[in-house]
Design an enzyme around this catalytic site. Structure first.
Site, PDB file in Angstrom:
ATOM      1  CB  CYS A 105      -6.790  -1.687   3.657  1.00 14.84           C
ATOM      2  SG  CYS A 105      -7.780  -0.425   4.492  1.00 14.84           S
ATOM      3  N   GLY A 106      -4.409  -1.104   6.239  1.00 13.42           N
ATOM      4  CA  GLY A 106      -4.161  -1.277   7.662  1.00 13.42           C
ATOM      5  C   GLY A 106      -5.406  -1.120   8.517  1.00 13.42           C
ATOM      6  N   GLY A 113      -4.095   3.083   8.406  1.00 16.28           N
ATOM      7  CA  GLY A 113      -3.181   2.382   9.296  1.00 16.28           C
ATOM      8  C   GLY A 113      -1.797   2.184   8.707  1.00 16.28           C
ATOM      9  CG  ASN A 131      -1.937   1.008   1.336  1.00 16.40           C
ATOM     10  OD1 ASN A 131      -2.503   1.228   2.395  1.00 16.40           O
ATOM     11  ND2 ASN A 131      -2.251   1.679   0.242  1.00 16.40           N
ATOM     12  CG  ASN A 156     -10.924   4.581   7.940  1.00 15.72           C
ATOM     13  OD1 ASN A 156     -10.950   3.897   8.952  1.00 15.72           O
ATOM     14  ND2 ASN A 156     -10.064   4.343   6.977  1.00 15.72           N
ATOM     15  CD  GLN A 183      -4.655   6.514   1.747  1.00 11.25           C
ATOM     16  OE1 GLN A 183      -3.872   6.029   2.559  1.00 11.25           O
ATOM     17  NE2 GLN A 183      -5.936   6.667   2.027  1.00 11.25           N
ATOM     18  CD  GLU A 205      -7.720   1.327   0.991  1.00 14.37           C
ATOM     19  OE1 GLU A 205      -7.808   2.520   1.379  1.00 14.37           O
ATOM     20  OE2 GLU A 205      -6.649   0.703   0.950  1.00 14.37           O
ATOM     21  NE  ARG A 206     -13.825   6.501   3.030  1.00 13.96           N
ATOM     22  CZ  ARG A 206     -14.220   7.460   3.844  1.00 13.96           C
ATOM     23  NH1 ARG A 206     -15.445   7.952   3.753  1.00 13.96           N
ATOM     24  NH2 ARG A 206     -13.413   7.934   4.769  1.00 13.96           N
TER      25      ARG A 206
END
Length: 281
Positions: free
Chosen positions: A223-224, A80, A18, A163, A50, A214-215
């Site tokens: 995804c942590g 995370g 990620n 979230n 991100q 993920e949205r």
């Protein structure tokens, strides 16, 4: 930090695949969604899931403050894997000397601890299952909810750790239509702000396999917060023990939660530095 006002330095990192671009600045910076989309493009830009923008602290409780932007430019509340990368960046750049530090995001404080080498532990806060806090539209709070997609009923649970998350238990994760089901649920009107959809295959009470849609983004390598959400739901539903290893595509995370509402959940795992660079701004 700007170089001749034409370039900006960045730090490329990833947590189990990620990936992130970190930018540190003592001054307030604001990037347009169009610019973030351009930078995140894996063919024409840097490429990342991100952008993490680390800035000066807002108060005396936290040593640093950072903001989180998805690759489409939308700001989100929690990540995370990103939290571990922030901790590793601060450690590598010698901006911290303590083993434990406090950082803040838009909606919470996070406590980060350096365990050894590139392994960090994150205090992820308290799992909250109340639908209005997700937010999730329903008349009554339950342990399980259901939704129909393509004439098939899927049972799921919801939780937030800063979230929103929806978690579905599946029997065969490898062959499950993560993209189709994830996209449908993530964008469903029952979730006014969208939701991250986790698909969990339980191997034992101490080990699970996980994929996350993920949205705003789609399926990511890891995804942590999704790993934390899956474990929290598994513990609440008495399917998992208090210590769980979550196996993702490129590695594993260790999650601990005592199962008591109001108590903190902890995540630990690796963070990796890829390279430093700069880009036109």
């Amino acid at each position: 930090m700007l170089l001749r006002k034409k370039f900006i330095f960045f730090f490329k990192m990833h947590g189990l695949g990620n990936d992130f671009v970190l930018i540190y600045s003592k001054k307030y910076l604001l990037f347009s969604s169009e610019l973030i989309k351009k930078w995140s493009n894996r063919f024409l830009g840097i490429g990342f899931d991100q952008l993490l923008l680390i800035q000066k602290k807002k108060n005396n409780k936290a040593q640093f403050y950072y903001r989180i932007f998805n690759s489409n430019g939308i700001e989100v509340e929690q990540c995370g894997n990103g939290a571990r990368c922030v901790a590793y960046y601060l450690f590598l750049k010698k901006k911290i000397k303590e083993k434990k530090i406090c950082v803040s995001t838009n909606n919470r404080y996070l406590f980060l601890e350096h365990i050894k080498k590139n392994i960090f532990k994150v205090d992820m806060g308290t799992p909250i299952f109340t639908p209005k806090n997700i937010p999730f539209i329903t008349k009554t709070e339950k342990f399980f909810y259901s939704i129909i997609f393509n004439k098939k009923k899927y049972f799921f649970s919801v939780v937030t750790l800063g979230n929103p998350h929806c978690v579905i238990q599946v029997n065969n994760l490898k062959n499950f239509p993560v993209k189709k089901v994830g996209s449908y649920i993530s964008n469903n009107i029952l979730f006014p702000e969208g939701v991250n959809v986790g698909f969990m295959q339980i191997i034992s009470k101490k080990k699970i396999l996980l994929r996350v849609y993920e949205r705003h983004v789609g399926e990511t390598n890891a995804c942590g917060s999704g790993a934390c959400a899956a474990v929290a739901i598994g513990i609440r539903n008495k399917l998992l023990s208090n210590h769980v290893v979550v196996k993702l595509l490129y590695g594993k995370l260790k999650i601990f939660w005592n199962g008591i509402l109001g108590d903190t959940l902890y995540m630990s795992g690796k963070a990796s530095h890829v390279y430093d660079g700069y880009i036109k701004y």
